[in-house]
Design an enzyme around this catalytic site. Structure first.
Site, PDB file in Angstrom:
ATOM      1  N   HIS A  78       0.836  -1.206   0.000  1.00 27.89           N
ATOM      2  CA  HIS A  78       0.000   0.000   0.000  1.00 27.89           C
ATOM      3  C   HIS A  78       0.872   1.257   0.000  1.00 27.89           C
ATOM      4  O   HIS A  78       1.963   1.261  -0.526  1.00 27.89           O
ATOM      5  CB  HIS A  78      -0.984  -0.047   1.173  1.00 27.89           C
ATOM      6  CG  HIS A  78      -1.784  -1.310   1.203  1.00 27.89           C
ATOM      7  ND1 HIS A  78      -2.840  -1.559   0.346  1.00 27.89           N
ATOM      8  CD2 HIS A  78      -1.660  -2.445   1.961  1.00 27.89           C
ATOM      9  CE1 HIS A  78      -3.340  -2.756   0.577  1.00 27.89           C
ATOM     10  NE2 HIS A  78      -2.633  -3.322   1.550  1.00 27.89           N
ATOM     11  N   GLU A  93      -2.456   0.416   7.851  1.00 31.39           N
ATOM     12  CA  GLU A  93      -1.556  -0.674   7.488  1.00 31.39           C
ATOM     13  C   GLU A  93      -0.298  -0.186   6.784  1.00 31.39           C
ATOM     14  O   GLU A  93       0.803  -0.711   7.007  1.00 31.39           O
ATOM     15  CB  GLU A  93      -2.285  -1.682   6.595  1.00 31.39           C
ATOM     16  CG  GLU A  93      -1.412  -2.834   6.135  1.00 31.39           C
ATOM     17  CD  GLU A  93      -2.042  -3.673   5.040  1.00 31.39           C
ATOM     18  OE1 GLU A  93      -1.316  -4.517   4.467  1.00 31.39           O
ATOM     19  OE2 GLU A  93      -3.236  -3.494   4.762  1.00 31.39           O
ATOM     20  N   HIS A 147       2.700  -7.010   4.555  1.00 27.19           N
ATOM     21  CA  HIS A 147       1.340  -6.519   4.736  1.00 27.19           C
ATOM     22  C   HIS A 147       0.873  -6.800   6.164  1.00 27.19           C
ATOM     23  O   HIS A 147       1.528  -7.506   6.931  1.00 27.19           O
ATOM     24  CB  HIS A 147       0.390  -7.205   3.751  1.00 27.19           C
ATOM     25  CG  HIS A 147       0.540  -6.725   2.342  1.00 27.19           C
ATOM     26  ND1 HIS A 147      -0.355  -5.870   1.741  1.00 27.19           N
ATOM     27  CD2 HIS A 147       1.504  -6.980   1.416  1.00 27.19           C
ATOM     28  CE1 HIS A 147       0.039  -5.617   0.509  1.00 27.19           C
ATOM     29  NE2 HIS A 147       1.166  -6.274   0.284  1.00 27.19           N
ATOM     30  N   GLU A 216       1.558 -11.647   5.764  1.00 24.43           N
ATOM     31  CA  GLU A 216       0.569 -10.941   6.574  1.00 24.43           C
ATOM     32  C   GLU A 216       1.025 -11.046   8.032  1.00 24.43           C
ATOM     33  O   GLU A 216       0.958 -12.108   8.652  1.00 24.43           O
ATOM     34  CB  GLU A 216      -0.817 -11.569   6.411  1.00 24.43           C
ATOM     35  CG  GLU A 216      -1.382 -11.498   4.991  1.00 24.43           C
ATOM     36  CD  GLU A 216      -2.000 -10.138   4.671  1.00 24.43           C
ATOM     37  OE1 GLU A 216      -1.825  -9.199   5.478  1.00 24.43           O
ATOM     38  OE2 GLU A 216      -2.647 -10.022   3.618  1.00 24.43           O
TER      39      GLU A 216
END
Length: 256
Positions: A78, A93, A147, A216
């Protein structure tokens, strides 16, 4: 892509070239500034932690920059207009991803074997094609995207999972899966968190021409896990485990 994003990508390429070919000395001071920016607030604990980090790493020269064996592209997910998941307490995030990636870059600067290049080093959005494209141009050994997870319907969801692309016919799939399994094992055991196993999804990392995974690091929608992810010390710990596991994987792969 915007001018800022292009400058970030250009800077990353130059850093990679210097990491492999130059013999320049570096100061830790601007490096720490690079890690801290754009962290929002420095608490007293954060200041103490960073002072300890300086003592551990030393104010002297960074490792002599002779050619290194491996180059790894780390992708902080992101960025810019895309915040990614939003936590229970409002954590974005994109900030967690970037902090962990910057700690990885710090570890790479001190390591004699691995160079770390980031797809973004500030709060900008970089298109997925550009992220994998950078790794392909540099002929990186690995591509690792960082992430944080979210589950809008279950705030109790927690733990770590590592993702690989769903296409098992990709030439790099066996290596990607092996890396994912190793990262999943090392992260969950060292951090004492729920092991959610590796997952297969249709992901942009399929465009990478080298083994690629997406990590993640925890659930921002879980209040307790969000607070851990916001901690600089926890981010540093995650980065250290990722770095050590990446090195373990690359050494084993090189030996075969």
């Amino acid at each position: 892509m915007g001018v800022i994003a292009k400058n970030v990508m250009s800077c990353s390429v130059k850093m990679a070239i210097r990491a492999r070919n130059c013999n320049a000395d570096h100061s830790l001071s601007p490096l720490l500034f690079g890690i801290l920016w754009p962290m929002k607030v420095l608490t007293a604990r954060a200041v103490v932690f960073l002072l300890v980090l300086v003592c551990i790493c030393g104010w002297g020269q960074l490792g002599q920059s002779q050619a290194k064996r491996f180059l790894v592209v780390i992708d902080p997910g992101h960025g810019g207009w895309d915040p990614g998941a939003i936590g229970y307490y409002g954590t974005q995030e994109k900030d967690i991803n970037l902090n962990i990636a910057r700690f990885l870059r710090l570890l790479g600067l001190y390591d004699e074997e691995i160079s770390i290049v980031l797809t973004r080093s500030e709060d900008v959005y970089v298109p997925h094609r550009e992220r994998t494209g950078l790794a392909n141009r540099l002929k990186a050994d690995l591509f690792v995207s960082i992430h944080a997870n979210a589950h809008p319907k279950s705030p109790a969801a927690n733990g770590i999972e590592v993702l690989v692309h769903e296409d098992t016919d990709l030439p790099t799939y066996p290596q990607s899966r092996a890396l994912a399994l190793l990262l999943q094992k090392r992260l969950t055991r060292a951090l004492g968190v729920t092991d959610r196993g590796i997952k297969h999804q249709r992901l942009f990392i399929r465009w990478a021409q080298m083994p690629a995974v997406l990590v993640e690091t925890g659930f921002l929608t879980n209040p307790a896990e969000e607070l851990k992810l916001r901690s600089f010390l926890y981010q540093w710990t995650v980065a250290q485990i990722l770095f050590d596991t990446i090195k373990e994987y690359l050494r084993h792969a090189k030996a075969r």
